[in-house]
Design a protein around this motif. Structure first.
Motif, short mmCIF file in Angstrom:
data_model
loop_
_atom_site.label_atom_id
_atom_site.label_comp_id
_atom_site.label_asym_id
_atom_site.label_seq_id
_atom_site.Cartn_x
_atom_site.Cartn_y
_atom_site.Cartn_z
N UNK A 1 0.83 -1.21 0.00
CA UNK A 1 0.00 0.00 0.00
C UNK A 1 0.87 1.26 0.00
N UNK A 2 0.23 2.36 -0.39
CA UNK A 2 0.92 3.65 -0.38
C UNK A 2 1.42 3.99 1.02
N UNK A 3 0.54 3.78 1.99
CA UNK A 3 0.88 4.14 3.36
C UNK A 3 1.19 2.86 4.16
N UNK A 4 2.47 2.67 4.54
CA UNK A 4 2.83 1.43 5.22
C UNK A 4 2.09 1.24 6.54
N UNK A 5 1.60 2.34 7.13
CA UNK A 5 0.84 2.20 8.39
C UNK A 5 -0.42 1.35 8.19
N UNK A 6 -0.91 1.28 6.94
CA UNK A 6 -2.07 0.44 6.66
C UNK A 6 -1.71 -1.03 6.57
N UNK A 7 -0.41 -1.30 6.51
CA UNK A 7 0.05 -2.66 6.24
C UNK A 7 0.70 -3.31 7.45
N UNK A 8 1.32 -2.45 8.27
CA UNK A 8 2.05 -2.97 9.43
C UNK A 8 1.05 -3.15 10.56
N UNK A 9 0.85 -4.40 10.99
CA UNK A 9 -0.23 -4.64 11.96
C UNK A 9 0.28 -4.97 13.36
N UNK A 10 1.55 -5.36 13.46
CA UNK A 10 2.06 -5.76 14.79
C UNK A 10 3.03 -4.73 15.33
N UNK A 11 3.09 -4.62 16.68
CA UNK A 11 3.88 -3.54 17.27
C UNK A 11 5.39 -3.69 17.11
N UNK B 1 4.16 3.56 -3.82
CA UNK B 1 4.93 3.26 -2.61
C UNK B 1 5.92 4.34 -2.20
N UNK B 2 6.18 5.33 -3.05
CA UNK B 2 7.18 6.33 -2.68
C UNK B 2 6.57 7.70 -2.41
N UNK B 3 5.26 7.81 -2.53
CA UNK B 3 4.60 9.12 -2.43
C UNK B 3 4.86 9.83 -1.11
N UNK B 4 4.89 9.06 -0.01
CA UNK B 4 5.00 9.70 1.30
C UNK B 4 6.45 9.84 1.78
N UNK B 5 7.41 9.53 0.92
CA UNK B 5 8.80 9.46 1.37
C UNK B 5 9.62 10.68 0.97
N UNK B 6 10.62 11.02 1.82
CA UNK B 6 11.55 12.06 1.43
C UNK B 6 12.52 11.49 0.38
N UNK B 7 13.37 12.37 -0.13
CA UNK B 7 14.21 11.99 -1.28
C UNK B 7 15.11 10.79 -0.98
N UNK B 8 15.70 10.78 0.23
CA UNK B 8 16.64 9.71 0.57
C UNK B 8 15.92 8.36 0.66
N UNK B 9 14.79 8.38 1.36
CA UNK B 9 14.04 7.13 1.51
C UNK B 9 13.41 6.70 0.20
N UNK B 10 13.03 7.68 -0.61
CA UNK B 10 12.48 7.37 -1.93
C UNK B 10 13.54 6.60 -2.73
N UNK B 11 14.77 7.06 -2.62
CA UNK B 11 15.86 6.41 -3.35
C UNK B 11 16.04 4.97 -2.87
N UNK B 12 15.99 4.79 -1.55
CA UNK B 12 16.15 3.43 -0.97
C UNK B 12 15.06 2.49 -1.45
N UNK B 13 13.83 2.99 -1.40
CA UNK B 13 12.70 2.14 -1.78
C UNK B 13 12.74 1.89 -3.30
N UNK B 14 13.14 2.91 -4.05
CA UNK B 14 13.27 2.73 -5.51
C UNK B 14 14.28 1.63 -5.82
#
Ligand SMILES: Nc1ncnc2c1ncn2[C@@H]1O[C@H](COP(=O)(O)OP(=O)(O)OP(=O)(O)O)[C@@H](O)[C@H]1O
Length: 224
Positions: A79-89, A159-172
């Protein structure tokens, strides 16, 4: 192979996908289009999160209407927002959840958790509270949680919409390195320059379906 046969999708009396037929067999496929053009709805059809109003979606010959459970394992969804996907603490609990559901043996769960955390340079975050991860780490955890289920296809919805440039690069980089067939819905045109095929949606219809070097300029032109 993913086959979409004469698919129409309506929410109530609002039709958001109109008679779409496609065969998707390339390794890297992108879906682009303006806000509200139907990209997310299309992406959700591919793993049976949403069923077509008319027509059929087949994954390696299996219909999403009748083989939902198999297909959800075969087609991972990020999902776009990982908070919708991560279910365990805690990070490792979240990774283990899907594997436990699939009945993976304990030692496999342990080994696959180790491997995926090492792959994304997150081994020291194993016992970390998931909600304290950075946005990029959360998205990598969400991708990891899908990968450990060993899907053949991975669908990613912006998947990269909510990320800053550095994290966008990592996820890319992580997306480019995936072995699986990738279907990516995105506004991030940089991310899909190297893709095999780019499908452009406009108001629930396909207006272009081509190599990125042709489809992206067509899309930019259509927006101006
Ligand atoms: N569950 C729903 N119920 C009703 N309408 C919906 C639902 N989900 C999406 N829509 C509508 O369907 C249309 C297509 O939405 P969709 O999210 O598929 O487009 P999108 O191209 O992914 O847009 P964006 O780029 O803004 O994410 C929009 O008009 C949206 O409001």
């Amino acid at each position: 192979m993913i086959e979409i046969k004469n698919v129409t999708l309506s929410y109530g009396d609002r039709t958001v996908l109109r008679d779409i037929s496609l065969a998707l067999s390339e390794h890297r496929i992108a879906i682009i289009g303006a806000n509200g053009s139907g990209k997310s709805s299309f992406a959700r059809l591919l793993n049976g999160l949403v069923l077509p109003t008319t027509g059929d979606v087949l994954i390696d010959g299996q219909n999403t209407r009748t083989h939902g459970k198999d297909i959800r394992q075969k087609v991972g969804f990020v999902f776009q927002n990982p908070d919708n996907q991560i279910v365990f603490p805690v990070v490792e609990e979240d990774l283990a959840f899907g594997m436990k559901n699939l009945g993976f043996p304990k030692e496999d769960i342990r080994r696959k958790t180790d491997e995926i955390l090492a792959r994304y340079d997150m081994s020291d975050l194993r016992e970390h509270p998931a909600h304290l991860l950075s946005g990029g780490q959360k998205q990598l955890l969400a991708i990891s949680g899908v990968l450990v289920m060993e899907p053949a296809y991975i669908v990613l919805d912006e998947p990269t919409t909510l990320l800053d440039l550095r994290n966008k690069r990592r996820v890319t980089e992580a997306i480019h390195a995936l072995d699986q067939t990738v279907i990516l819905a995105s506004h991030d045109l940089d991310l899909l320059q190297d893709f095999d095929r780019v499908i452009v949606f406009d108001d629930g219809r396909i207006i272009a379906d081509d190599r990125p070097e042709n489809a992206i300029p067509y899309y930019i032109e259509s927006m101006s």
